[in-house]
Design a protein around this motif. Structure first.
Motif, PDB file in Angstrom:
ATOM      1  N   GLN A 323      43.006  30.757  43.104  1.00  0.00           N
ATOM      2  CA  GLN A 323      43.047  32.144  43.574  1.00  0.00           C
ATOM      3  C   GLN A 323      44.464  32.506  43.996  1.00  0.00           C
ATOM      4  O   GLN A 323      45.087  31.798  44.788  1.00  0.00           O
ATOM      5  CB  GLN A 323      42.083  32.331  44.759  1.00  0.00           C
ATOM      6  CG  GLN A 323      41.779  33.783  45.090  1.00  0.00           C
ATOM      7  CD  GLN A 323      40.765  34.395  44.139  1.00  0.00           C
ATOM      8  OE1 GLN A 323      40.303  33.727  43.225  1.00  0.00           O
ATOM      9  NE2 GLN A 323      40.417  35.645  44.342  1.00  0.00           N
ATOM     10  N   LYS A 324      44.966  33.579  43.402  1.00  0.00           N
ATOM     11  CA  LYS A 324      46.250  34.124  43.863  1.00  0.00           C
ATOM     12  C   LYS A 324      45.949  35.165  44.933  1.00  0.00           C
ATOM     13  O   LYS A 324      45.297  36.171  44.676  1.00  0.00           O
ATOM     14  CB  LYS A 324      47.011  34.774  42.706  1.00  0.00           C
ATOM     15  CG  LYS A 324      48.393  35.289  43.113  1.00  0.00           C
ATOM     16  CD  LYS A 324      49.007  36.178  42.048  1.00  0.00           C
ATOM     17  CE  LYS A 324      48.262  37.502  41.969  1.00  0.00           C
ATOM     18  NZ  LYS A 324      48.886  38.458  41.044  1.00  0.00           N
ATOM     19  N   SER A 326      48.346  36.781  46.933  1.00  0.00           N
ATOM     20  CA  SER A 326      49.299  37.888  46.866  1.00  0.00           C
ATOM     21  C   SER A 326      50.495  37.484  46.027  1.00  0.00           C
ATOM     22  O   SER A 326      50.752  36.292  45.811  1.00  0.00           O
ATOM     23  CB  SER A 326      49.764  38.306  48.267  1.00  0.00           C
ATOM     24  OG  SER A 326      50.575  37.309  48.851  1.00  0.00           O
ATOM     25  N   ILE A 328      53.374  38.569  42.581  1.00  0.00           N
ATOM     26  CA  ILE A 328      53.398  38.986  41.179  1.00  0.00           C
ATOM     27  C   ILE A 328      53.641  37.754  40.309  1.00  0.00           C
ATOM     28  O   ILE A 328      54.529  36.956  40.583  1.00  0.00           O
ATOM     29  CB  ILE A 328      54.504  40.029  40.921  1.00  0.00           C
ATOM     30  CG1 ILE A 328      54.325  41.236  41.833  1.00  0.00           C
ATOM     31  CG2 ILE A 328      54.500  40.478  39.459  1.00  0.00           C
ATOM     32  CD1 ILE A 328      55.482  42.225  41.760  1.00  0.00           C
ATOM     33  N   GLU A 338      51.173  40.560  36.504  1.00  0.00           N
ATOM     34  CA  GLU A 338      49.935  40.748  37.258  1.00  0.00           C
ATOM     35  C   GLU A 338      50.272  40.825  38.740  1.00  0.00           C
ATOM     36  O   GLU A 338      50.751  39.850  39.323  1.00  0.00           O
ATOM     37  CB  GLU A 338      48.967  39.595  36.992  1.00  0.00           C
ATOM     38  CG  GLU A 338      47.680  39.665  37.803  1.00  0.00           C
ATOM     39  CD  GLU A 338      46.918  40.955  37.575  1.00  0.00           C
ATOM     40  OE1 GLU A 338      46.921  41.794  38.512  1.00  0.00           O
ATOM     41  OE2 GLU A 338      46.360  41.127  36.473  1.00  0.00           O
ATOM     42  N   ALA A 339      50.051  42.001  39.320  1.00  0.00           N
ATOM     43  CA  ALA A 339      50.395  42.216  40.733  1.00  0.00           C
ATOM     44  C   ALA A 339      49.169  42.334  41.626  1.00  0.00           C
ATOM     45  O   ALA A 339      49.307  42.390  42.851  1.00  0.00           O
ATOM     46  CB  ALA A 339      51.248  43.480  40.870  1.00  0.00           C
ATOM     47  N   GLU A 340      47.976  42.376  41.035  1.00  0.00           N
ATOM     48  CA  GLU A 340      46.762  42.533  41.840  1.00  0.00           C
ATOM     49  C   GLU A 340      46.538  41.309  42.719  1.00  0.00           C
ATOM     50  O   GLU A 340      46.623  40.173  42.243  1.00  0.00           O
ATOM     51  CB  GLU A 340      45.546  42.731  40.938  1.00  0.00           C
ATOM     52  CG  GLU A 340      45.470  44.090  40.269  1.00  0.00           C
ATOM     53  CD  GLU A 340      45.230  45.196  41.272  1.00  0.00           C
ATOM     54  OE1 GLU A 340      44.441  44.977  42.220  1.00  0.00           O
ATOM     55  OE2 GLU A 340      45.839  46.277  41.128  1.00  0.00           O
ATOM     56  N   PRO A 341      46.235  41.501  44.008  1.00  0.00           N
ATOM     57  CA  PRO A 341      45.894  40.358  44.876  1.00  0.00           C
ATOM     58  C   PRO A 341      44.478  39.874  44.602  1.00  0.00           C
ATOM     59  O   PRO A 341      43.699  40.547  43.909  1.00  0.00           O
ATOM     60  CB  PRO A 341      46.020  40.948  46.281  1.00  0.00           C
ATOM     61  CG  PRO A 341      45.704  42.400  46.105  1.00  0.00           C
ATOM     62  CD  PRO A 341      46.224  42.777  44.739  1.00  0.00           C
ATOM     63  N   GLN A 342      44.161  38.709  45.119  1.00  0.00           N
ATOM     64  CA  GLN A 342      42.812  38.144  45.021  1.00  0.00           C
ATOM     65  C   GLN A 342      42.341  38.052  43.568  1.00  0.00           C
ATOM     66  O   GLN A 342      41.254  38.493  43.205  1.00  0.00           O
ATOM     67  CB  GLN A 342      41.819  38.987  45.840  1.00  0.00           C
ATOM     68  CG  GLN A 342      42.172  39.141  47.294  1.00  0.00           C
ATOM     69  CD  GLN A 342      42.062  37.839  48.074  1.00  0.00           C
ATOM     70  OE1 GLN A 342      41.339  36.933  47.668  1.00  0.00           O
ATOM     71  NE2 GLN A 342      42.776  37.749  49.187  1.00  0.00           N
ATOM     72  N   THR A 343      43.179  37.479  42.704  1.00  0.00           N
ATOM     73  CA  THR A 343      42.823  37.320  41.301  1.00  0.00           C
ATOM     74  C   THR A 343      42.904  35.845  40.913  1.00  0.00           C
ATOM     75  O   THR A 343      43.640  35.063  41.505  1.00  0.00           O
ATOM     76  CB  THR A 343      43.757  38.131  40.381  1.00  0.00           C
ATOM     77  OG1 THR A 343      45.119  37.751  40.641  1.00  0.00           O
ATOM     78  CG2 THR A 343      43.592  39.615  40.607  1.00  0.00           C
TER      79      THR A 343
END
Length: 360
Positions: A323-324, A326, A328, A338-343
């Protein structure tokens, strides 16, 4: 009727930990485990230069596969457990046996173990099968393009396509450096002799003298148009190095409508030295590191002594996904940011584009 193992597991479940059960099962030479897929080597054969096929009998925890898929294989090498991905080279069989074909790579610890030291009777750990390069359209001609060990998953597909009555052409163009490196050669020639719809073309890049039936050199547009007159009708599947896959994709992209591919070398960043470092926080392990932005995150972590679970290192098996929280990242296969958090983040095919926080 429940198996002896399942009955024993039910009795022992409140009394013994899974890792203890697995330890003693291994010590006794059993193929039992609490829930891990394991397999015993039941046959071993040399397939080509530096290449062997291992035939495996799995335990009940392995749930099967489709032709063209991969598995992760875990072995002990000098006390360390190492995992790499290998294609299944056979089709699903009635006797449940499976096969992997492994090429020895210089410096490859797992390939060295499997090719040179693993013998009949040895037990290895498996993952469940994964991979999307399976047959999706059997009602049209297929063009299969293989380079080097990229033949392995395509051999599984060839065996599936030629198992019954063939009604559409299947063409294989298979590249190797030298003739001694061709795998499955006698079987491929036998299929071509028996099946009028199967067409075999062998191409060599490092042989000085060719046989009359062999092609020379790397993929070219002229080669494809000369041997495949109905190119636009083909469902194309390609497997080889990343450079090979990129090359044939570029040559065929305007001619075809169906293209599936897998590359067995991870993507690289050509200007990595100029990218500097980023701050990466590993939330679960409470560590903060300075990692190179010029590598995949997996490679950068390993360079710092962190060993996340990994397998194929090509973005296919998802073993290294975490899980990322926060930051980029950049996908090394598509170049997308990909800059979306919680991905979910595949460490092996992503690089840090900014400071990151990962749930590791």
């Amino acid at each position: 009727m429940p198996s002896i193992q399942s009955s024993l597991k039910k009795v022992l479940n409140p009394l013994i930990a899974a890792d203890v059960f697995d330890f003693w099962a291994e010590e006794l030479g059993l193929l039992w485990s609490w829930q891990r897929p394991l397999a015993r080597v039941v046959a071993r054969r040399v397939e080509a230069k530096n290449t062997v096929t291992l035939v495996l009998k799995t335990n009940k925890h392995f749930s099967g596969f489709k032709a063209g898929q991969h598995i992760n294989v875990t072995v002990d090498v000098n006390g360390a457990r190492l995992t790499r991905s290998y294609s299944l080279s056979d089709v699903p069989r009635e006797d449940g046996l499976i096969a992997i074909t492994v090429k020895h790579v210089d410096g490859g610890k797992v390939s060295t173990q499997l090719c040179q030291h693993t013998q009949v009777g040895d037990v290895i750990e498996l993952s469940q099968a994964f991979g999307e390069m399976t047959l999706t359209a059997i009602d049209k001609p297929h063009l299969l393009l293989a380079a080097g060990s990229g033949i392995t998953p395509l051999m599984s597909l060839i065996r599936q396509l030629t198992a019954g009555q063939m009604t559409h052409d299947v063409t294989l163009v298979y590249w190797a450096k030298t003739r001694a490196e061709f795998c499955f050669l006698q079987e491929l020639k036998a299929i071509a002799a028996e099946q009028t719809h199967f067409h075999l073309h062998l191409a060599l890049t490092a042989e000085r003298v060719l046989l009359s039936t062999e092609l020379q050199g790397r993929p070219t547009a002229k080669l494809f148009t000369s041997i495949i007159p109905n190119l636009h009708e083909q469902a194309v599947l390609a497997c080889g190095s990343a450079g090979f896959v990129d090359s044939v994709r570029a040559l065929l992209i305007t001619e075809i409508t169906s293209f599936q591919a897998e590359a067995f070398t991870p993507p690289v960043i050509s200007d990595g030295a100029a990218l500097g470092t980023v701050r990466v926080e590993l939330k679960a392990s409470q560590k903060v590191l300075e990692l190179s932005a010029g590598q995949s995150i997996l490679s950068a972590l390993e360079a710092q002594g962190i060993q996340p679970a990994s397998g194929c290192r090509m973005g296919i098996c998802n073993t290294c996904t975490c899980q990322k929280l926060s930051g980029i990242t950049q996908d090394l296969q598509t170049g997308e940011l990909e800059a979306e958090p919680q991905t979910a983040l595949k460490l092996c095919v992503s690089r840090a584009y900014s400071d990151l926080i990962l749930d590791l």
